[in-house]
Design a protein around this motif. Structure first.
Motif, PDB file in Angstrom:
ATOM      1  N   GLY A   1      38.666  50.351  29.132  1.00 11.00           N
ATOM      2  CA  GLY A   1      37.982  49.111  28.787  1.00 11.00           C
ATOM      3  C   GLY A   1      38.036  48.101  29.924  1.00 11.00           C
ATOM      4  O   GLY A   1      38.385  48.418  31.064  1.00 11.00           O
ATOM      5  N   PHE A   2      37.689  46.853  29.624  1.00 11.58           N
ATOM      6  CA  PHE A   2      37.674  45.796  30.643  1.00 11.58           C
ATOM      7  C   PHE A   2      39.108  45.468  31.041  1.00 11.58           C
ATOM      8  O   PHE A   2      39.931  45.122  30.198  1.00 11.58           O
ATOM      9  CB  PHE A   2      36.975  44.551  30.100  1.00 11.58           C
ATOM     10  N   SER A   3      39.404  45.585  32.337  1.00 15.36           N
ATOM     11  CA  SER A   3      40.765  45.380  32.833  1.00 15.36           C
ATOM     12  C   SER A   3      40.761  44.403  33.995  1.00 15.36           C
ATOM     13  O   SER A   3      39.781  44.294  34.738  1.00 15.36           O
ATOM     14  CB  SER A   3      41.374  46.713  33.295  1.00 15.36           C
ATOM     15  N   GLY A   4      41.877  43.725  34.154  1.00 17.03           N
ATOM     16  CA  GLY A   4      42.035  42.801  35.269  1.00 17.03           C
ATOM     17  C   GLY A   4      42.313  43.536  36.566  1.00 17.03           C
ATOM     18  O   GLY A   4      42.523  44.753  36.594  1.00 17.03           O
ATOM     19  N   ALA A   5      42.338  42.780  37.667  1.00 15.05           N
ATOM     20  CA  ALA A   5      42.493  43.389  38.989  1.00 15.05           C
ATOM     21  C   ALA A   5      43.875  44.008  39.179  1.00 15.05           C
ATOM     22  O   ALA A   5      44.020  44.997  39.896  1.00 15.05           O
ATOM     23  CB  ALA A   5      42.226  42.351  40.069  1.00 15.05           C
TER      24      ALA A   5
END
Length: 204
Positions: free
Chosen positions: A118-122
């Protein structure tokens, strides 16, 4: 000689050999696969490949049914393996490919899609170090600068937060620890891409 199989990831366990050494292994259930098409470089396809299918389907559309007519089966999953011309031999649609071509101790490569996160941070997606962890610091897990004032745009390929997975990965030189022909199981040393239940391509 080119070897190929399709297998479903069952999970991981460990085995102990005769010397008492414990080895982590991945268990793959090998599905019976049927040759659905043979492609040759001197034909209309222009390259050498063996197309195989697995997992019987209850119903397919007319074009899919016509393509699989020579196999006598309705197959839901179709995959293709590039091979050398001499490895095609006398293979024809309807032939079955099984575990008999692989041997214990042989090295194989396994390809498949990794888990989708899914959407993940850096920090999670790219392994960024992150900022200082002091009290009140505003940028502990942020990206930071994404470019200079000039040329006034962000360059393509910049590592930033976004969707992580499920891209395709290939693991090379996995050793076959054991083969269970009675249960159609293949035990590979180490881990392979994807979650449990993922269909994987195995090449010798």
């Amino acid at each position: 000689m080119s070897k190929y199989l399709l297998g479903k990831k069952i999970g991981m366990t460990s085995v102990i050999n005769e010397n008492g050494i414990l080895t982590p292994v991945t268990v793959l259930e090998i599905k019976p696969i049927f040759v659905t098409q043979v492609k040759k470089s001197d034909g209309k396809d222009g390259y050498n490949a063996i197309q195989v299918g697995t997992k019987e389907a209850k119903k397919l559309n007319k074009s899919e049914t016509g393509h699989l007519k020579s196999t006598g089966k309705l197959l839901k999953i179709i995959k293709e393996f590039r091979v050398k011309e001499e490895d095609i031999g006398d293979k024809k649609p309807g032939d079955i490919v099984d575990l008999s071509s692989f041997e214990k101790g042989e090295k194989v490569k396994v390809s498949g899609s990794i888990k989708a996160k899914g959407f993940s941070g850096a920090v999670k997606r790219w392994g960024f170090h992150g900022g200082p962890g002091g009290h009140g610091h505003p940028q502990e897990r942020r990206v930071g600068s994404i470019g200079a004032g000039y040329p006034q745009h962000v360059f393509k390929g910049k590592k930033m937060p976004g969707r992580k997975g499920p891209e395709r990965k290939t693991i090379l030189n996995l050793e076959i620890i054991d083969i269970d022909n009675s249960n159609n199981l293949l035990l590979l040393k180490g881990s392979v891409p994807g979650p449990r239940g993922r269909l994987l391509e195995i090449r010798g």
